[in-house]
Design a protein around this motif. Sequence first.
Motif, PDB file in Angstrom:
ATOM      1  N   THR A 141      40.827  32.015-134.403  1.00  0.00           N
ATOM      2  CA  THR A 141      39.502  32.643-135.350  1.00  0.00           C
ATOM      3  C   THR A 141      39.118  33.994-135.020  1.00  0.00           C
ATOM      4  N   GLY A 142      39.238  33.788-133.143  1.00  0.00           N
ATOM      5  CA  GLY A 142      39.083  34.800-132.626  1.00  0.00           C
ATOM      6  C   GLY A 142      39.636  35.956-132.360  1.00  0.00           C
ATOM      7  N   ILE A 143      40.556  35.910-132.908  1.00  0.00           N
ATOM      8  CA  ILE A 143      41.674  36.629-133.330  1.00  0.00           C
ATOM      9  C   ILE A 143      41.979  37.563-134.414  1.00  0.00           C
ATOM     10  N   LYS A 144      41.236  36.294-135.550  1.00  0.00           N
ATOM     11  CA  LYS A 144      40.640  36.838-136.905  1.00  0.00           C
ATOM     12  C   LYS A 144      39.329  37.992-136.321  1.00  0.00           C
ATOM     13  N   GLN A 145      38.758  37.684-135.541  1.00  0.00           N
ATOM     14  CA  GLN A 145      37.441  38.506-135.834  1.00  0.00           C
ATOM     15  C   GLN A 145      37.905  39.461-134.608  1.00  0.00           C
ATOM     16  N   VAL A 146      38.505  39.549-133.901  1.00  0.00           N
ATOM     17  CA  VAL A 146      39.417  40.915-132.900  1.00  0.00           C
ATOM     18  C   VAL A 146      40.004  41.687-134.227  1.00  0.00           C
ATOM     19  N   ALA A 147      41.075  41.449-135.558  1.00  0.00           N
ATOM     20  CA  ALA A 147      41.529  42.177-136.160  1.00  0.00           C
ATOM     21  C   ALA A 147      39.835  43.048-137.330  1.00  0.00           C
ATOM     22  N   SER A 148      38.975  42.110-137.145  1.00  0.00           N
ATOM     23  CA  SER A 148      37.394  42.704-138.738  1.00  0.00           C
ATOM     24  C   SER A 148      37.150  43.855-137.939  1.00  0.00           C
ATOM     25  N   LEU A 149      37.397  44.149-136.742  1.00  0.00           N
ATOM     26  CA  LEU A 149      36.832  45.131-135.918  1.00  0.00           C
ATOM     27  C   LEU A 149      37.311  46.677-136.556  1.00  0.00           C
ATOM     28  N   ALA A 150      38.627  46.868-136.878  1.00  0.00           N
ATOM     29  CA  ALA A 150      38.945  47.903-138.288  1.00  0.00           C
ATOM     30  C   ALA A 150      38.102  48.200-138.818  1.00  0.00           C
ATOM     31  N   ASN A 151      36.958  46.969-139.593  1.00  0.00           N
ATOM     32  CA  ASN A 151      35.777  47.930-140.344  1.00  0.00           C
ATOM     33  C   ASN A 151      34.806  48.250-139.764  1.00  0.00           C
ATOM     34  N   PHE A 152      34.749  47.852-138.133  1.00  0.00           N
ATOM     35  CA  PHE A 152      33.687  49.321-137.549  1.00  0.00           C
ATOM     36  C   PHE A 152      33.986  49.838-137.327  1.00  0.00           C
ATOM     37  N   ASP A 153      33.129  51.004-137.069  1.00  0.00           N
ATOM     38  CA  ASP A 153      33.304  52.413-137.030  1.00  0.00           C
ATOM     39  C   ASP A 153      33.198  53.082-135.763  1.00  0.00           C
ATOM     40  N   LEU A 154      34.626  51.820-135.135  1.00  0.00           N
ATOM     41  CA  LEU A 154      34.592  51.881-132.937  1.00  0.00           C
ATOM     42  C   LEU A 154      35.627  52.889-132.559  1.00  0.00           C
ATOM     43  N   PRO A 155      35.097  53.712-131.660  1.00  0.00           N
ATOM     44  CA  PRO A 155      36.217  55.281-131.123  1.00  0.00           C
ATOM     45  C   PRO A 155      37.727  54.401-130.909  1.00  0.00           C
ATOM     46  N   SER A 156      38.270  54.996-130.600  1.00  0.00           N
ATOM     47  CA  SER A 156      39.469  54.068-130.495  1.00  0.00           C
ATOM     48  C   SER A 156      39.484  53.844-128.572  1.00  0.00           C
ATOM     49  N   ASP A 157      39.285  55.000-127.728  1.00  0.00           N
ATOM     50  CA  ASP A 157      38.922  53.753-126.294  1.00  0.00           C
ATOM     51  C   ASP A 157      38.208  52.861-126.318  1.00  0.00           C
ATOM     52  N   PHE A 158      37.253  52.541-127.135  1.00  0.00           N
ATOM     53  CA  PHE A 158      36.659  51.136-127.281  1.00  0.00           C
ATOM     54  C   PHE A 158      37.265  50.092-126.868  1.00  0.00           C
ATOM     55  N   PHE A 159      38.942  50.319-127.375  1.00  0.00           N
ATOM     56  CA  PHE A 159      39.452  49.394-127.750  1.00  0.00           C
ATOM     57  C   PHE A 159      39.984  48.586-126.250  1.00  0.00           C
ATOM     58  N   GLN A 160      40.220  50.034-125.410  1.00  0.00           N
ATOM     59  CA  GLN A 160      40.730  49.599-123.890  1.00  0.00           C
ATOM     60  C   GLN A 160      39.583  49.233-122.025  1.00  0.00           C
ATOM     61  N   LYS A 161      38.371  48.888-123.165  1.00  0.00           N
ATOM     62  CA  LYS A 161      37.199  49.189-122.157  1.00  0.00           C
ATOM     63  C   LYS A 161      37.085  46.780-121.628  1.00  0.00           C
ATOM     64  N   GLU A 162      36.533  47.077-120.887  1.00  0.00           N
ATOM     65  CA  GLU A 162      36.200  45.411-120.808  1.00  0.00           C
ATOM     66  C   GLU A 162      35.019  44.516-121.174  1.00  0.00           C
ATOM     67  N   ILE A 163      35.043  43.579-121.594  1.00  0.00           N
ATOM     68  CA  ILE A 163      34.325  42.615-122.587  1.00  0.00           C
ATOM     69  C   ILE A 163      33.426  41.721-121.345  1.00  0.00           C
ATOM     70  N   MET A 164      32.435  41.276-121.044  1.00  0.00           N
ATOM     71  CA  MET A 164      31.207  40.993-120.596  1.00  0.00           C
ATOM     72  C   MET A 164      31.367  39.610-121.774  1.00  0.00           C
ATOM     73  N   MET A 165      31.894  38.538-120.905  1.00  0.00           N
ATOM     74  CA  MET A 165      31.794  36.923-121.524  1.00  0.00           C
ATOM     75  C   MET A 165      30.739  36.537-120.759  1.00  0.00           C
ATOM     76  N   LEU A 166      29.692  36.055-121.691  1.00  0.00           N
ATOM     77  CA  LEU A 166      28.745  35.508-120.418  1.00  0.00           C
ATOM     78  C   LEU A 166      28.249  34.427-121.301  1.00  0.00           C
ATOM     79  N   GLY A 167      29.335  32.835-119.881  1.00  0.00           N
ATOM     80  CA  GLY A 167      29.225  31.515-120.700  1.00  0.00           C
ATOM     81  C   GLY A 167      28.790  30.661-119.677  1.00  0.00           C
ATOM     82  N   SER A 168      28.982  29.700-119.698  1.00  0.00           N
ATOM     83  CA  SER A 168      29.165  28.576-118.733  1.00  0.00           C
ATOM     84  C   SER A 168      30.081  28.285-117.970  1.00  0.00           C
TER      85      SER A 168
END
Length: 510
Positions: A126-153
């Motif tokens: 499902t995480g992969i499906k969500q990443v694939a859905s980012l194609a629907n959002f208007d995000l620039p190419s350089d966004f996909f090489q940035k880091e992701i802060m995952m604030l969890g437990s």
Amino acid sequence: MAVIGSLIKGLIHATDAVTSEPDGIEAQEKVLRELLKKAKDTAFGKHYNFEELLKSDDLRREYASKVPFFDYNKINKEWWQKMHEGEESVTWPGKPPYFALSSGTTGKSSKRIPVTEDMVEAIRQTGIKQVASLANFDLPSDFFQKEIMMLGSSTDLDKKSDHEEGEISGISASNIPFWFRNFYKPGTDIADIEDWDERVAEIAKNAKNWDIGAITGIPSWTELMIKKILEYHDAKNIHEIWPNLQVYSTGGVAFEPYEKTFEQLFARPVTVIDTYLASEGFMAFQARPETRSMKLVLDNGIYFEFVPFKPEYIEEDGSLNPDAPVVPLEKVEVDQDYVLVISTVSGAWRYLIGDTIKFTDVKKKEIRITGRTKFFLNVVGSQLSVNKMNDAVKELEQKFGITIPEFTISAVKKDGEFIHKWYLGVEENGKVKNEEMAKALDELLKDANKNYGVARKKALKGVEVVQVPPSVFFEWSGKNKKKGGQVKMEKVMKEEKFADWEEFVQQQLS
């Protein structure tokens, strides 16, 4: 490096283009059949004769008629407890390698919810499906090489003899694919820190070393993390630290109460994407930018049922009346509240997760979380759901120009008669008088809820408001459970717990 971002974005677009949308009804029938087939030789499957169920011409109806509803207490007492006593293949084949600890909103004691290898894989898919859905959002190419802060437990899971335990965000983070590790922050060393305050202090100290493009986390704890970072670096907004931050992936609770606060923490608009990941599974995510609703994941290890959210179907403890009717997926209606019931590849069967949802688009199978069954205040017939409360609080913010990220409410007796007593976590504490807030809140709820208006003319004799700093709510969570992770504040409290809350507030403010 921009070329790498373009390649990743192109791959996501290509993946999205070739992924066909399944027929929801067929997908759910297939999921249920696969669940029953795999679990037919478990103790649970034999008890409810899954093998015979699979021969039915109307599988969904037969399943609903033969297997009762379970909430956590019931399924744990009758079935899951056997796993802790060493039994195998209780409600799912084999033994689960993980148990997700979830105190949720119900108290100090943690629930221990099994997480199987099949569920870990389902969450990953499902995480992969969500990443694939980012194609629907208007995000620039350089966004996909940035880091992701995952604030969890913490990802430092508690190792038992034959399994590990931790919150679902920690379990998920400890199972991230190797190719994602370069993007993942705060990294395993910091994520392993058990104490939330220490972990956030390390995040704040290292924040400027990272090029964060997206944050994921529950709003209340994400807000506190950002404020700690700003305080540490003496910054006015988070874009001074992370100039390329473009996405915030939220979940766990409704984001609307936190909207104004987050606007103050950002220097410019950030794309907010809703997700629905609970201890029991990854159930839905926002798949397009034109809506804040989330698409149910109908083909990946979770079978959904929907019970109309009506007082006559809800017991006092928030569980379901055994005779409550189920609405099939093809007959759900827009903007009607339903109690969500799930069956999963972790061996949860007709399980009341505790959330209420509504469909905003039946054709697209998109939903919003509207509240919790335990957050339904109906002591004197007021029939207040948490979404009505959230809406009223949001209107209060607009009316008075204030920010209210947290609140809790209880029906309490005063001079022998019931009143609704609200505690509002107000950033601009004292700007508006309590009496003025109470009057406005009362009128807003009368306009929004016919049953509340009737109750106010009869058994509900008044409304009181007490304003406190929002930090009091966070400290309450820290005292009663622990900070961060999946912990959410109770929006509705019973009288006994509310008395403890009021005593705690007095201690904090004295």
